[in-house]
Structures are given as C-alpha cells and as structure tokens.
Write a protein that holds these residues in place. Structure first.
Motif, PDB file in Angstrom:
ATOM      1  N   ARG A  68       7.571   4.240  -6.390  1.00 30.35           N
ATOM      2  CA  ARG A  68       7.105   3.191  -6.035  1.00 30.35           C
ATOM      3  C   ARG A  68       5.652   2.634  -6.463  1.00 30.35           C
ATOM      4  N   ALA A  69       4.767   3.418  -7.152  1.00 27.08           N
ATOM      5  CA  ALA A  69       3.510   3.139  -7.624  1.00 27.08           C
ATOM      6  C   ALA A  69       3.521   1.968  -8.333  1.00 27.08           C
ATOM      7  N   PRO A  70       4.475   1.485  -9.272  1.00 25.71           N
ATOM      8  CA  PRO A  70       4.486   0.036  -9.914  1.00 25.71           C
ATOM      9  C   PRO A  70       4.228  -1.095  -9.259  1.00 25.71           C
ATOM     10  N   GLY A  71       4.902  -0.860  -8.038  1.00 20.20           N
ATOM     11  CA  GLY A  71       5.081  -2.334  -7.135  1.00 20.20           C
ATOM     12  C   GLY A  71       3.603  -2.348  -6.326  1.00 20.20           C
ATOM     13  N   ALA A  72       2.810  -1.416  -6.152  1.00 23.72           N
ATOM     14  CA  ALA A  72       1.825  -1.147  -5.270  1.00 23.72           C
ATOM     15  C   ALA A  72       0.528  -1.800  -5.654  1.00 23.72           C
ATOM     16  N   ASP A  73      -0.246  -2.573  -4.474  1.00 25.65           N
ATOM     17  CA  ASP A  73      -1.445  -3.219  -5.073  1.00 25.65           C
ATOM     18  C   ASP A  73      -2.526  -1.873  -4.899  1.00 25.65           C
ATOM     19  N   VAL A 102       0.743  -1.252   0.069  1.00 25.09           N
ATOM     20  CA  VAL A 102       0.099  -0.065  -0.088  1.00 25.09           C
ATOM     21  C   VAL A 102       0.802   1.144   0.060  1.00 25.09           C
ATOM     22  N   LEU A 103       0.674   2.179  -0.877  1.00 27.70           N
ATOM     23  CA  LEU A 103       1.330   3.452  -1.048  1.00 27.70           C
ATOM     24  C   LEU A 103       0.504   4.597  -0.758  1.00 27.70           C
ATOM     25  N   ILE A 104       0.905   5.338   0.123  1.00 24.04           N
ATOM     26  CA  ILE A 104       0.049   6.525   0.541  1.00 24.04           C
ATOM     27  C   ILE A 104       0.728   7.983   0.432  1.00 24.04           C
ATOM     28  N   GLY A 157      -5.767  -4.598 -11.770  1.00 22.32           N
ATOM     29  CA  GLY A 157      -6.187  -5.070 -10.456  1.00 22.32           C
ATOM     30  C   GLY A 157      -5.449  -4.018  -9.415  1.00 22.32           C
ATOM     31  N   GLN A 158      -4.827  -2.885  -9.879  1.00 20.98           N
ATOM     32  CA  GLN A 158      -4.285  -2.014  -8.850  1.00 20.98           C
ATOM     33  C   GLN A 158      -5.511  -0.919  -8.586  1.00 20.98           C
ATOM     34  N   VAL A 159      -5.541  -0.832  -7.277  1.00 18.61           N
ATOM     35  CA  VAL A 159      -6.736  -0.030  -6.827  1.00 18.61           C
ATOM     36  C   VAL A 159      -6.121   1.226  -6.540  1.00 18.61           C
ATOM     37  N   LEU A 160      -6.654   2.111  -7.228  1.00 15.93           N
ATOM     38  CA  LEU A 160      -6.571   3.856  -6.957  1.00 15.93           C
ATOM     39  C   LEU A 160      -7.388   4.464  -6.045  1.00 15.93           C
ATOM     40  N   VAL A 161      -7.017   5.388  -5.005  1.00 19.79           N
ATOM     41  CA  VAL A 161      -8.129   5.855  -4.164  1.00 19.79           C
ATOM     42  C   VAL A 161      -7.500   7.398  -4.294  1.00 19.79           C
ATOM     43  N   GLY A 162      -8.609   8.364  -4.593  1.00 19.10           N
ATOM     44  CA  GLY A 162      -8.355   9.822  -4.477  1.00 19.10           C
ATOM     45  C   GLY A 162      -9.114  10.431  -3.445  1.00 19.10           C
ATOM     46  N   PHE A 163      -8.556  11.728  -3.140  1.00 22.06           N
ATOM     47  CA  PHE A 163      -9.334  12.479  -2.210  1.00 22.06           C
ATOM     48  C   PHE A 163      -9.930  13.692  -3.163  1.00 22.06           C
ATOM     49  N   ALA A 164     -11.048  14.070  -2.679  1.00 24.84           N
ATOM     50  CA  ALA A 164     -11.524  15.450  -3.114  1.00 24.84           C
ATOM     51  C   ALA A 164     -11.712  16.328  -1.696  1.00 24.84           C
ATOM     52  N   ALA A 165     -10.965  17.418  -1.697  1.00 26.63           N
ATOM     53  CA  ALA A 165     -11.299  18.412  -0.799  1.00 26.63           C
ATOM     54  C   ALA A 165     -12.158  19.633  -1.421  1.00 26.63           C
ATOM     55  N   GLU A 166     -13.313  19.860  -1.026  1.00 25.69           N
ATOM     56  CA  GLU A 166     -14.128  20.564  -1.536  1.00 25.69           C
ATOM     57  C   GLU A 166     -14.953  21.417  -0.507  1.00 25.69           C
ATOM     58  N   LYS A 181     -15.452  15.491 -10.304  1.00 26.47           N
ATOM     59  CA  LYS A 181     -13.899  15.071 -10.268  1.00 26.47           C
ATOM     60  C   LYS A 181     -13.721  13.776 -10.593  1.00 26.47           C
ATOM     61  N   LEU A 182     -14.959  12.972  -9.985  1.00 24.12           N
ATOM     62  CA  LEU A 182     -14.507  11.418 -10.546  1.00 24.12           C
ATOM     63  C   LEU A 182     -14.838  11.065 -11.785  1.00 24.12           C
ATOM     64  N   ALA A 183     -15.478  11.915 -12.377  1.00 21.89           N
ATOM     65  CA  ALA A 183     -15.925  11.684 -13.970  1.00 21.89           C
ATOM     66  C   ALA A 183     -14.625  12.101 -14.571  1.00 21.89           C
ATOM     67  N   ARG A 184     -13.836  13.055 -14.366  1.00 20.50           N
ATOM     68  CA  ARG A 184     -12.480  13.448 -14.912  1.00 20.50           C
ATOM     69  C   ARG A 184     -11.394  12.660 -14.455  1.00 20.50           C
ATOM     70  N   LYS A 185     -11.491  11.837 -13.255  1.00 18.98           N
ATOM     71  CA  LYS A 185     -10.450  11.084 -12.784  1.00 18.98           C
ATOM     72  C   LYS A 185     -11.108   9.872 -12.266  1.00 18.98           C
ATOM     73  N   PRO A 186     -11.371   8.887 -13.182  1.00 17.60           N
ATOM     74  CA  PRO A 186     -12.178   7.745 -12.757  1.00 17.60           C
ATOM     75  C   PRO A 186     -11.556   6.855 -11.624  1.00 17.60           C
ATOM     76  N   VAL A 187     -11.090   7.111 -10.581  1.00 19.04           N
ATOM     77  CA  VAL A 187     -10.578   6.369  -9.384  1.00 19.04           C
ATOM     78  C   VAL A 187     -11.615   5.394  -9.115  1.00 19.04           C
ATOM     79  N   ASP A 188     -10.900   4.139  -8.346  1.00 20.84           N
ATOM     80  CA  ASP A 188     -11.883   3.322  -8.030  1.00 20.84           C
ATOM     81  C   ASP A 188     -12.687   3.804  -6.572  1.00 20.84           C
ATOM     82  N   LEU A 189     -11.992   4.444  -5.828  1.00 28.10           N
ATOM     83  CA  LEU A 189     -12.873   5.243  -4.821  1.00 28.10           C
ATOM     84  C   LEU A 189     -12.339   6.609  -4.319  1.00 28.10           C
ATOM     85  N   LEU A 190     -13.193   7.579  -4.295  1.00 33.95           N
ATOM     86  CA  LEU A 190     -13.204   9.194  -4.116  1.00 33.95           C
ATOM     87  C   LEU A 190     -13.761   9.015  -2.807  1.00 33.95           C
TER      88      LEU A 190
END
Ligand code: CTP
Ligand code: CA
Length: 227
Positions: A88-93, A15-17, A143-152, A167-176
């Motif tokens: 680090r991202a290429p090795g992260a799940d 996990v990369l944060i 298979g990599q899961v991407l999570v974004g934050f949206a501060a609004e 924002k999710l439509a522009r950057k379609p992460v798995d979880l915002l």
C-alpha cells in the motif's frame, strides 16, 4: 469543512497507518509479542478519516472495534505487516508506522506444539526481522511524508529524548512521535503524552491528553509538511 465543522485538510490524501503489535510464533499456540494495543494507531485512523483522508490501517493483532470509514488489513507477524505495508505504501501520501514491530523472531517455528516432557528448550534462537520503516525511507517517493514512533523507557545509554534523537538520526523520518513507555505509560492506556521531533531537530512537547487529541496534533504537523 465536514460534519461537525471538522477541518477537511486531508481531503484527497491517502493515509496508511500501521497499528498494534506483531506476534512471532514459536509453535502453533505460542508467540513472542508486545504490549501495544493499537489504540494510538486507531486514534490516528479516526482523526485522518475525520479530516477527509482515504485511510488504510494495517492492524497487527488489534482487539478494538473497527474504525468507521477506514479499510482495515489484518496481519499477525512482522513479515505479514511488512508485505501489507509495502503493498500500500507506494500509493500513500502519508505513512505512519505506529505499530510495535518485533525486532526479532524465533529462528524456527515448530510445526507441532512444543511438549514439556521433551525437557525445557535450552534457549530460543532468534533472528532479526527487517526494519519496515527503514525500507520505507529507502523507497519513499518525493513528497511522501513518513512518520515514525519511538517507544523508549530510557536506560543506561541515555534518557528518552536522547535515545529518540539518536533514532531519528538513524531513521530520518519527517516526524518522530516519542513516547515514554513503561508501567502505566503509553501502551494499553487511554491517554498519552509525547514529544514530536521533526527532521530539523525541533522538539514539541505534547502534554498528557487523549490519544484522539494527540492524533490530531500529529496531523496538524503532517498537514504542514504536505506539499
Ligand atoms: N519499526 C519498523 N520495523 C521494525 C522495527 C521498528 O518499521 N522491524 C518502526 C516502528 O514501527 C516505529 C519505528 O520503527 O515507527 C521505531 O521503532 P522502535 O522499536 O522504537 O525503534 P527501533 O529502530 O526498532 O530500535 P530499538 O527497538 O532498538 O529502540
Ligand atoms: Ca524495536
């Protein structure tokens, strides 16, 4: 289960944060920054360690004690954060972009301290920073899961959730993870409420709770998305 009966549902996962807020220097002593403390990112790191993950944190200007069991890479600017995350991202799940990354930086960084006797600069020219999360989406491996934050804060273009859906439509992460920010909300405080928006558009309200508990709620969703 691990110590204290913790679920080890992230055992064997990397996990990369990213956490904190970037600083874009104008001269050797001055910068454009933001109010992100890194608390939510560090809470995510603690939760991931507790659930058995191998955790790396890219910490931008975080003044908090280290997270036991996580490796911490310290960065300053958005450009440095970008380099560290892409290394680090290429090795992260799972990659969670909790950092507040500056959208703009001064077009030029002065070599010496700007002196007032030279007169006030008329304006500060800015240039766009790369969008690290957009790059992660472009380069993601299956298979990599991407999570974004949206501060609004909400504004003339819409309410918090409406802006987050755009924002999710522009950057379609798995979880915002959508946070309302502003006076006494979100940044630099111990508690947070949020809305978790998934790619299908489902919104889950998370009431005001500690950043540690919110971190676990986020991982409850992430675990379900991992193959
Ligand atoms: N982000 C990023 N690189 C940037 C800017 C943002 O990786 N240069 C990431 C943040 O870490 C966050 C997500 O993108 O996970 C959303 O950041 P946010 O600032 O809320 O959205 P932006 O897309 O930058 O749009 P705006 O600031 O105009 O609302
Ligand atoms: Ca932004």
């Amino acid at each position: 289960r691990g110590a204290g009966g913790a679920r080890l549902d992230l055992a064997g996962r990397r996990v990369l944060i990213s956490a904190g807020g970037t600083r874009e220097y104008l001269d050797p002593v001055r910068f454009l920054g933001n109010a992100s403390s890194g608390r939510q990112g560090y809470a995510l790191a603690r939760a991931a360690v507790a659930r058995g993950a191998e955790v790396t944190v890219v910490a931008a200007n975080v003044a908090l004690s280290d997270v036991a069991g996580a490796s911490i890479l310290r960065v300053g600017s958005a450009e440095q954060l970008r380099t560290a995350v892409h290394e680090r991202a290429p090795g992260a799940d799972v990659v969670i972009m909790a950092a507040a990354v500056a959208d703009f930086r001064p077009a030029a960084e002065h070599q010496y301290k700007i002196k007032k006797d030279a007169g006030a600069p008329e304006s500060i020219e800015l240039t766009r920073n790369p969008d690290v999360l957009a790059e992660l989406l472009r380069d993601r491996r299956p298979g990599q899961v991407l999570v974004g934050f949206a501060a609004e804060t909400g504004g003339p273009d819409g309410g918090v959730l409406e802006l987050a859906r755009a924002k999710l439509a522009r950057k379609p992460v798995d979880l915002l993870v959508v946070n309302q920010v502003g006076a006494g909300l979100g940044f630099e405080v111990e508690h947070n409420s949020a809305v978790l928006l998934d790619r299908a558009g489902t919104a889950t309200d998370v009431p005001l709770m500690s950043k540690d508990l919110l971190a676990h709620r986020i991982f409850d969703h992430v675990v379900g998305m991992l193959g």
